[in-house]
Motif scaffolding. Sequence first.
Motif, PDB file in Angstrom:
ATOM      1  N   ALA A   1       0.797  -1.152   0.004  1.00 31.20           N
ATOM      2  CA  ALA A   1      -0.130   0.057   0.121  1.00 31.20           C
ATOM      3  C   ALA A   1       0.808   1.276   0.039  1.00 31.20           C
ATOM      4  O   ALA A   1       0.563   2.240  -0.614  1.00 31.20           O
ATOM      5  N   ILE A   2       1.707   1.210   0.894  1.00 31.84           N
ATOM      6  CA  ILE A   2       2.892   2.438   0.716  1.00 31.84           C
ATOM      7  C   ILE A   2       3.561   2.580  -0.369  1.00 31.84           C
ATOM      8  O   ILE A   2       3.572   3.768  -0.941  1.00 31.84           O
ATOM      9  N   LYS A   3       3.938   1.385  -1.225  1.00 29.83           N
ATOM     10  CA  LYS A   3       4.605   1.674  -2.448  1.00 29.83           C
ATOM     11  C   LYS A   3       3.637   2.231  -3.380  1.00 29.83           C
ATOM     12  O   LYS A   3       3.895   3.332  -4.460  1.00 29.83           O
ATOM     13  N   GLN A   4       2.321   1.605  -3.636  1.00 27.78           N
ATOM     14  CA  GLN A   4       1.403   2.143  -4.302  1.00 27.78           C
ATOM     15  C   GLN A   4       0.877   3.820  -4.128  1.00 27.78           C
ATOM     16  O   GLN A   4       0.784   4.413  -5.031  1.00 27.78           O
ATOM     17  N   TRP A   5       1.107   4.111  -2.866  1.00 36.08           N
ATOM     18  CA  TRP A   5       0.891   5.582  -2.701  1.00 36.08           C
ATOM     19  C   TRP A   5       2.070   6.396  -3.306  1.00 36.08           C
ATOM     20  O   TRP A   5       1.531   7.465  -3.595  1.00 36.08           O
ATOM     21  N   ILE A   6       3.177   5.973  -2.806  1.00 38.35           N
ATOM     22  CA  ILE A   6       4.480   6.848  -3.587  1.00 38.35           C
ATOM     23  C   ILE A   6       4.334   6.999  -5.047  1.00 38.35           C
ATOM     24  O   ILE A   6       4.711   7.824  -5.655  1.00 38.35           O
ATOM     25  N   LYS A   7       3.821   5.870  -5.531  1.00 38.95           N
ATOM     26  CA  LYS A   7       3.804   5.743  -7.079  1.00 38.95           C
ATOM     27  C   LYS A   7       2.755   6.480  -7.580  1.00 38.95           C
ATOM     28  O   LYS A   7       2.884   7.359  -8.629  1.00 38.95           O
TER      29      LYS A   7
ATOM     30  N   ASP B   1       3.218  10.028  -9.933  1.00 40.16           N
ATOM     31  CA  ASP B   1       2.407  10.096 -11.179  1.00 40.16           C
ATOM     32  C   ASP B   1       1.703  11.126 -11.315  1.00 40.16           C
ATOM     33  O   ASP B   1       1.378  11.954 -12.302  1.00 40.16           O
ATOM     34  N   ASN B   2       0.984  11.602 -10.090  1.00 39.39           N
ATOM     35  CA  ASN B   2      -0.227  12.595 -10.126  1.00 39.39           C
ATOM     36  C   ASN B   2       0.134  14.009  -9.551  1.00 39.39           C
ATOM     37  O   ASN B   2      -0.439  14.799  -9.596  1.00 39.39           O
ATOM     38  N   ARG B   3       1.180  14.137  -8.503  1.00 41.37           N
ATOM     39  CA  ARG B   3       1.506  15.439  -7.891  1.00 41.37           C
ATOM     40  C   ARG B   3       2.644  16.100  -8.918  1.00 41.37           C
ATOM     41  O   ARG B   3       2.424  17.131  -8.958  1.00 41.37           O
ATOM     42  N   HIS B   4       3.802  15.376  -9.078  1.00 37.13           N
ATOM     43  CA  HIS B   4       4.631  16.027  -9.727  1.00 37.13           C
ATOM     44  C   HIS B   4       5.204  14.853 -10.534  1.00 37.13           C
ATOM     45  O   HIS B   4       5.525  13.771 -10.563  1.00 37.13           O
ATOM     46  N   LYS B   5       5.413  15.302 -11.733  1.00 36.03           N
ATOM     47  CA  LYS B   5       5.692  14.174 -12.805  1.00 36.03           C
ATOM     48  C   LYS B   5       7.040  14.770 -13.798  1.00 36.03           C
ATOM     49  O   LYS B   5       7.144  15.145 -14.756  1.00 36.03           O
ATOM     50  N   PRO B   6       8.376  14.214 -13.070  1.00 38.64           N
ATOM     51  CA  PRO B   6       9.473  14.589 -13.652  1.00 38.64           C
ATOM     52  C   PRO B   6       9.462  14.090 -14.838  1.00 38.64           C
ATOM     53  O   PRO B   6       9.023  12.888 -15.251  1.00 38.64           O
ATOM     54  N   GLU B   7      10.084  14.794 -16.183  1.00 37.94           N
ATOM     55  CA  GLU B   7      10.279  14.058 -17.299  1.00 37.94           C
ATOM     56  C   GLU B   7      10.638  12.884 -17.094  1.00 37.94           C
ATOM     57  O   GLU B   7      11.885  12.476 -17.153  1.00 37.94           O
TER      58      GLU B   7
END
Length: 259
Positions: free
Chosen positions: A229-235, A239-245
């Motif tokens: 669950a923690i891994k999925q939250w980090i991902k 993906d949705n808060r900041h999206k580095p190129e």
Amino acid sequence: MELNPFLSTDIQDLIQKLGDRNTKARLDAANALARKGNEALDEVTKLLNHDDYTFRRIAAYVLGKIGNPDSVEILVEALGDDNSDVRKSAAQALNRIGKPAIPLLIRALGNISKDVRASAVWSLSKMGSMVVDPLIEALASEVKDVRASAVWALSKVGTPSIAPLVQLIDNDEKNVRESAIWGLAKIGTPAIEKLAEHWNVRIGEDAREGESETDSVDISDLIAGGENAIKQWIKFMIDNRHKPEGLESTPESEVPKEE
């Protein structure tokens, strides 16, 4: 057991006493040998090849107490001993020697033997913040076992590992990113709190009614869901808060598994 005839009588006697049936007598002899320091180093080192695992275990203990960096290589070899007590004693000895042992312990993270890897992880994880930078570098290894073992050790080091791991979640290398995410997930609550600060995310009672999932986090829910669950939250946050190129999520199946 043959002893060097040129050894001082007291060292010969102490080595003989390592086989005493009395536990206290063995320990007293071991500590007395350790106080001899480098004078006893060669003969104690030879005991790591003794047929009796008790001698091998005590020899590792004494070498750790002596603390000579020259013992590191043979102690790392002892991490692969058939006997678990010897492996543990060798790992403790390397931990006691400290910084000089780190490079070979890092190398041991890629050993074919699971026992060697586990013993190296234990030893490294007990050294605290001094091993964080070398372990972070190991996350870039092309060898999966090295990366997985480094993550395991970093998670056991705990809090000192968090900030360096957070810096890697945007890394260009997928394996490094995934290893960093996995490490943070294994650390748990302190890592979530650091990530929330990193992303300016509200936690718990500070969260506002109706906020989006990228603006607040319920740590208790994540912890209850476990590492996955923690891994999925980090991902999700990546993906949705900041999206580095160039940063993209990696399927869960590709995350290295702890042995």
